[in-house]
Write an enzyme that holds these catalytic residues in place. Structure first.
Site, PDB file in Angstrom:
ATOM      1  N   ASP A  18       0.858  -1.169   0.000  1.00 52.45           N
ATOM      2  CA  ASP A  18       0.000   0.000   0.000  1.00 52.45           C
ATOM      3  C   ASP A  18       0.908   1.238   0.000  1.00 52.45           C
ATOM      4  O   ASP A  18       2.061   1.178   0.425  1.00 52.45           O
ATOM      5  CB  ASP A  18      -0.882  -0.030   1.248  1.00 52.45           C
ATOM      6  N   ARG A  19       0.404   2.339  -0.521  1.00 48.38           N
ATOM      7  CA  ARG A  19       1.238   3.539  -0.601  1.00 48.38           C
ATOM      8  C   ARG A  19       1.081   4.427   0.646  1.00 48.38           C
ATOM      9  O   ARG A  19       2.004   4.529   1.448  1.00 48.38           O
ATOM     10  CB  ARG A  19       0.863   4.343  -1.871  1.00 48.38           C
ATOM     11  N   ASP A  20      -0.089   5.019   0.790  1.00 47.85           N
ATOM     12  CA  ASP A  20      -0.285   6.040   1.834  1.00 47.85           C
ATOM     13  C   ASP A  20      -0.458   5.383   3.204  1.00 47.85           C
ATOM     14  O   ASP A  20      -1.348   4.554   3.399  1.00 47.85           O
ATOM     15  CB  ASP A  20      -1.504   6.902   1.497  1.00 47.85           C
ATOM     16  N   TYR A  25      -5.559  13.423   1.339  1.00 48.07           N
ATOM     17  CA  TYR A  25      -5.384  13.288  -0.103  1.00 48.07           C
ATOM     18  C   TYR A  25      -4.093  13.981  -0.501  1.00 48.07           C
ATOM     19  O   TYR A  25      -4.005  15.200  -0.474  1.00 48.07           O
ATOM     20  CB  TYR A  25      -6.573  13.877  -0.863  1.00 48.07           C
ATOM     21  N   ASN A  69      -5.412   2.796  -3.560  1.00 49.64           N
ATOM     22  CA  ASN A  69      -6.695   3.422  -3.887  1.00 49.64           C
ATOM     23  C   ASN A  69      -6.477   4.927  -3.962  1.00 49.64           C
ATOM     24  O   ASN A  69      -5.978   5.518  -3.007  1.00 49.64           O
ATOM     25  CB  ASN A  69      -7.728   3.155  -2.774  1.00 49.64           C
ATOM     26  N   HIS A  77     -11.092   5.223  -9.069  1.00 48.41           N
ATOM     27  CA  HIS A  77     -12.565   5.254  -9.025  1.00 48.41           C
ATOM     28  C   HIS A  77     -13.121   5.545  -7.636  1.00 48.41           C
ATOM     29  O   HIS A  77     -12.440   5.375  -6.642  1.00 48.41           O
ATOM     30  CB  HIS A  77     -13.124   3.892  -9.489  1.00 48.41           C
ATOM     31  N   CYS A 105     -11.355  -2.751  -8.945  1.00 43.40           N
ATOM     32  CA  CYS A 105      -9.963  -2.518  -8.549  1.00 43.40           C
ATOM     33  C   CYS A 105      -9.800  -1.713  -7.275  1.00 43.40           C
ATOM     34  O   CYS A 105      -8.690  -1.603  -6.749  1.00 43.40           O
ATOM     35  CB  CYS A 105      -9.168  -1.894  -9.711  1.00 43.40           C
ATOM     36  N   ARG A 106     -10.886  -1.153  -6.755  1.00 38.97           N
ATOM     37  CA  ARG A 106     -10.752  -0.436  -5.479  1.00 38.97           C
ATOM     38  C   ARG A 106     -10.656  -1.469  -4.356  1.00 38.97           C
ATOM     39  O   ARG A 106     -11.577  -2.254  -4.150  1.00 38.97           O
ATOM     40  CB  ARG A 106     -11.957   0.492  -5.275  1.00 38.97           C
ATOM     41  N   LYS A 107      -9.523  -1.459  -3.645  1.00 37.01           N
ATOM     42  CA  LYS A 107      -9.384  -2.397  -2.534  1.00 37.01           C
ATOM     43  C   LYS A 107     -10.534  -2.170  -1.548  1.00 37.01           C
ATOM     44  O   LYS A 107     -10.848  -1.018  -1.289  1.00 37.01           O
ATOM     45  CB  LYS A 107      -8.034  -2.195  -1.810  1.00 37.01           C
ATOM     46  N   ASP A 148      -1.846  -0.544   5.822  1.00 38.18           N
ATOM     47  CA  ASP A 148      -2.249  -0.006   7.124  1.00 38.18           C
ATOM     48  C   ASP A 148      -3.760  -0.101   7.331  1.00 38.18           C
ATOM     49  O   ASP A 148      -4.259   0.341   8.361  1.00 38.18           O
ATOM     50  CB  ASP A 148      -1.779   1.455   7.294  1.00 38.18           C
TER      51      ASP A 148
HETATM   52 MG   LIG Z   1      -2.980   3.157   3.373  1.00 40.36          MG
HETATM   53 ZN   LIG Z   2     -11.103   1.059  -9.476  1.00 39.25          ZN
END
Ligand SMILES: [Mg+2]
Ligand SMILES: [Zn+2]
Length: 187
Positions: A8-10, A19, A51, A91, A106-108, A133
């Site tokens: 995961d990134r953030d 954001y 996401n 999305h 595709c949205r986790k 996280d």
């Molecule tokens: Mg995260």
């Molecule tokens: Zn998506």
């Protein structure tokens, strides 16, 4: 086929900053590049799956997401490490930008990004791991047979105490470096 660690990134690779919409707000954890390098050397592909509903919400431009990912790739490369792919979901079901307003696959916690990466990069999902996280990161991994590690950075400290039924973590650890160590122990 190679195993991957899906990051995961953030809140996992970089600080959670709401954001992320400016490079000045993109802050690496001090151990992040080292953790990626450790995973590289152990033979894992390292793939970002994130996401990015801010795109559908009109808060973040898709071009900025690309710029942020170039920045992350450069920073990681400068530390002698490598990220093998960046996959994001733009999305959101109730987004304000019509082109991205969608219930998608595709949205986790949906596993679409993992499937796409696996097809592109010839990944062995059964030997792969997900680090995130949020429970939805781990849920996406569980759907494709990849074990999950929840980190206590980002929103993980909160999510740890709000378990999600049906989502079973392989481990809960303090941060991405500890996650990398745990993964190496398993592999
Ligand atoms: Mg995260
Ligand atoms: Zn998506």
């Amino acid at each position: 086929m190679r195993p991957a660690v899906f990051l995961d990134r953030d809140g996992t690779l970089i600080e959670e900053s709401g954001y992320l919409d400016r490079l000045e707000r993109l802050v690496f954890f001090p151990y992040s590049v080292d953790a990626v390098r450790v995973l590289n050397r152990a033979g894992f592909l390292v793939v970002i799956v994130t996401n990015q509903a801010g795109i559908a919400r009109g808060i973040v431009e898709e071009s900025f997401v690309a710029e942020a990912h170039r920045h992350i790739a450069d920073r990681v490369a400068a530390g002698g490490a490598r990220i093998d792919g960046f996959y994001y979901c733009p999305h959101y079901p109730t987004g304000t930008v019509e082109a991205y307003r969608a219930v998608c696959d595709c949205r986790k916690p949906a596993p679409g990004l993992l499937h796409r990466a696996a097809a592109d990069l010839d990944i062995d999902l059964a030997r792969s791991f997900v680090v995130g996280d949020r429970w939805h990161d781990l849920a996406a991994g569980q759907k494709v047979g990849a074990r999950g590690v929840l980190v206590r950075t980002g929103l993980g400290k909160r999510d740890e105490w709000e378990p999600e039924s049906g989502t079973t973590p392989g481990a809960i650890v303090d941060n991405l470096m500890d996650a990398a160590a745990w993964i190496l122990d398993q592999a």
